[in-house]
Motif scaffolding. Structure first.
Motif, mmCIF file in Angstrom:
data_model
loop_
_atom_site.group_PDB
_atom_site.id
_atom_site.type_symbol
_atom_site.label_atom_id
_atom_site.label_comp_id
_atom_site.label_asym_id
_atom_site.label_seq_id
_atom_site.Cartn_x
_atom_site.Cartn_y
_atom_site.Cartn_z
ATOM 1 N N LEU A 147 0.816 -1.200 0.000
ATOM 2 C CA LEU A 147 0.000 0.000 0.000
ATOM 3 C C LEU A 147 0.857 1.260 0.000
ATOM 4 C CD1 LEU A 147 -2.805 -1.086 2.487
ATOM 5 C CD2 LEU A 147 -2.797 -1.184 -0.007
ATOM 6 N N GLY A 148 2.109 1.127 -0.390
ATOM 7 C CA GLY A 148 3.000 2.278 -0.473
ATOM 8 C C GLY A 148 2.661 3.187 -1.635
ATOM 9 N N ASP A 149 2.061 2.652 -2.678
ATOM 10 C CA ASP A 149 1.608 3.441 -3.806
ATOM 11 C C ASP A 149 0.279 4.088 -3.428
ATOM 12 O OD1 ASP A 149 0.257 4.284 -6.160
ATOM 13 O OD2 ASP A 149 1.438 2.882 -7.366
ATOM 14 N N GLN A 150 0.203 5.395 -3.519
ATOM 15 C CA GLN A 150 -0.972 6.122 -3.059
ATOM 16 C C GLN A 150 -2.241 5.712 -3.807
ATOM 17 O OE1 GLN A 150 -0.447 10.329 -2.812
ATOM 18 N NE2 GLN A 150 -2.495 10.689 -2.085
ATOM 19 N N MET A 151 -2.142 5.487 -5.097
ATOM 20 C CA MET A 151 -3.338 5.106 -5.865
ATOM 21 C C MET A 151 -3.834 3.724 -5.456
ATOM 22 S SD MET A 151 -2.698 6.687 -9.643
ATOM 23 C CE MET A 151 -4.278 6.102 -10.194
ATOM 24 N N PRO A 211 12.912 -0.638 2.486
ATOM 25 C CA PRO A 211 14.156 -0.468 3.259
ATOM 26 C C PRO A 211 14.307 0.889 3.937
ATOM 27 C CG PRO A 211 14.630 -1.478 1.148
ATOM 28 C CD PRO A 211 13.180 -1.095 1.122
ATOM 29 N N ASN A 212 13.825 1.948 3.315
ATOM 30 C CA ASN A 212 14.026 3.268 3.918
ATOM 31 C C ASN A 212 12.773 3.820 4.576
ATOM 32 O OD1 ASN A 212 12.620 3.622 1.547
ATOM 33 N ND2 ASN A 212 13.744 5.429 0.904
ATOM 34 N N ALA A 213 11.699 3.055 4.658
ATOM 35 C CA ALA A 213 10.434 3.545 5.216
ATOM 36 C C ALA A 213 10.470 3.483 6.748
ATOM 37 C CB ALA A 213 9.261 2.738 4.678
ATOM 38 N N ARG A 214 11.086 4.488 7.332
ATOM 39 C CA ARG A 214 11.216 4.575 8.790
ATOM 40 C C ARG A 214 11.084 6.030 9.210
ATOM 41 N NH1 ARG A 214 12.569 -0.346 10.229
ATOM 42 N NH2 ARG A 214 13.949 -1.601 8.961
ATOM 43 N N ARG A 215 10.815 6.221 10.516
ATOM 44 C CA ARG A 215 10.788 7.590 11.037
ATOM 45 C C ARG A 215 12.133 8.243 10.781
ATOM 46 N NH1 ARG A 215 9.235 6.269 16.983
ATOM 47 N NH2 ARG A 215 11.424 5.895 16.731
ATOM 48 N N LYS A 227 16.895 9.509 4.083
ATOM 49 C CA LYS A 227 16.135 9.308 5.319
ATOM 50 C C LYS A 227 14.868 10.158 5.322
ATOM 51 C CE LYS A 227 19.806 7.765 8.299
ATOM 52 N NZ LYS A 227 19.249 6.434 8.460
ATOM 53 N N LEU A 228 14.951 11.359 4.781
ATOM 54 C CA LEU A 228 13.780 12.226 4.708
ATOM 55 C C LEU A 228 12.724 11.631 3.765
ATOM 56 C CD1 LEU A 228 12.503 14.854 5.652
ATOM 57 C CD2 LEU A 228 13.643 16.010 3.746
ATOM 58 N N ALA A 229 13.160 11.114 2.631
ATOM 59 C CA ALA A 229 12.225 10.467 1.698
ATOM 60 C C ALA A 229 11.584 9.252 2.362
ATOM 61 C CB ALA A 229 12.960 10.059 0.421
ATOM 62 N N GLN A 267 5.374 8.112 6.940
ATOM 63 C CA GLN A 267 4.261 8.947 7.389
ATOM 64 C C GLN A 267 3.000 8.642 6.583
ATOM 65 O OE1 GLN A 267 5.058 13.128 7.144
ATOM 66 N NE2 GLN A 267 3.198 13.684 8.220
ATOM 67 N N ARG A 268 3.127 8.474 5.283
ATOM 68 C CA ARG A 268 1.970 8.144 4.439
ATOM 69 C C ARG A 268 1.395 6.783 4.834
ATOM 70 N NH1 ARG A 268 -2.541 8.374 2.490
ATOM 71 N NH2 ARG A 268 -2.944 7.415 0.503
ATOM 72 N N LEU A 269 2.259 5.822 5.128
ATOM 73 C CA LEU A 269 1.785 4.509 5.555
ATOM 74 C C LEU A 269 1.074 4.580 6.902
ATOM 75 C CD1 LEU A 269 4.738 2.263 4.392
ATOM 76 C CD2 LEU A 269 2.413 2.340 3.440
ATOM 77 N N ARG A 270 1.507 5.450 7.778
ATOM 78 C CA ARG A 270 0.818 5.642 9.061
ATOM 79 C C ARG A 270 -0.589 6.199 8.828
ATOM 80 N NH1 ARG A 270 1.649 3.551 13.563
ATOM 81 N NH2 ARG A 270 1.146 5.435 14.665
ATOM 82 N N GLU A 271 -0.731 7.113 7.874
ATOM 83 C CA GLU A 271 -2.048 7.648 7.536
ATOM 84 C C GLU A 271 -2.946 6.550 6.972
ATOM 85 O OE1 GLU A 271 -1.276 10.878 4.886
ATOM 86 O OE2 GLU A 271 -0.286 12.076 6.433
ATOM 87 N N VAL A 272 -2.383 5.702 6.119
ATOM 88 C CA VAL A 272 -3.145 4.574 5.573
ATOM 89 C C VAL A 272 -3.552 3.640 6.707
ATOM 90 C CG1 VAL A 272 -2.973 2.497 4.129
ATOM 91 C CG2 VAL A 272 -2.133 4.682 3.263
ATOM 92 N N GLU A 273 -2.636 3.383 7.635
ATOM 93 C CA GLU A 273 -2.940 2.514 8.772
ATOM 94 C C GLU A 273 -4.108 3.060 9.586
ATOM 95 O OE1 GLU A 273 -0.735 0.541 12.664
ATOM 96 O OE2 GLU A 273 0.247 2.171 11.595
ATOM 97 N N LYS A 274 -4.105 4.354 9.847
ATOM 98 C CA LYS A 274 -5.198 4.964 10.610
ATOM 99 C C LYS A 274 -6.522 4.839 9.868
ATOM 100 C CE LYS A 274 -2.258 8.185 13.088
ATOM 101 N NZ LYS A 274 -1.851 9.585 13.240
#
Length: 102
Positions: free
Chosen positions: A3-7, A33-37, A53-55, A61-68
């Motif tokens: 679910l990393g792809d927004q669409m 691999p880089n999807a971390r805080r 790291k910023l990317a 952050q987007r995955l956290r929104e999807v999780e919520k």
């Protein structure tokens, strides 16, 4: 699923409510691999490392929104490392059985 792809995530969210009416739905996603805080591992040694790291933080952050959003629909979500995927899925299944949701 990924679910990393927004669409893809938006499409899944639109249709997940149909599944949750009669099924217990759990989503397990292999962590990129880089999807971390951003400051989960503060050892960026260069500007390029910091940008990576910023990317990764934006993806996380987007995955956290999807999780919520999924939690709001009653869908469980777990973001796991590749080597722990099968054990995490078994643990999630056993938790569902223990709570007698099946």
């Amino acid at each position: 699923t990924d679910l990393g792809d927004q669409m893809l995530a938006e499409s899944f969210l639109r249709h997940a409510s149909l599944l949750t009416r009669q099924h217990v739905v759990m989503v397990s996603m292999v962590r990129r691999p880089n999807a971390r805080r951003l400051f989960a591992n503060p050892d960026a040694s260069s500007a390029e490392g910091l940008y990576d790291k910023l990317a990764g933080h934006f993806i996380w952050q987007r995955l956290r929104e999807v999780e919520k959003s999924l939690q709001h629909l009653g869908v469980g979500f777990s973001l796991v490392d590749d080597e722990k995927l099968s054990s995490e899925m078994i643990t999630a299944y056993m938790n569902i059985k223990a709570r007698q949701l099946l």
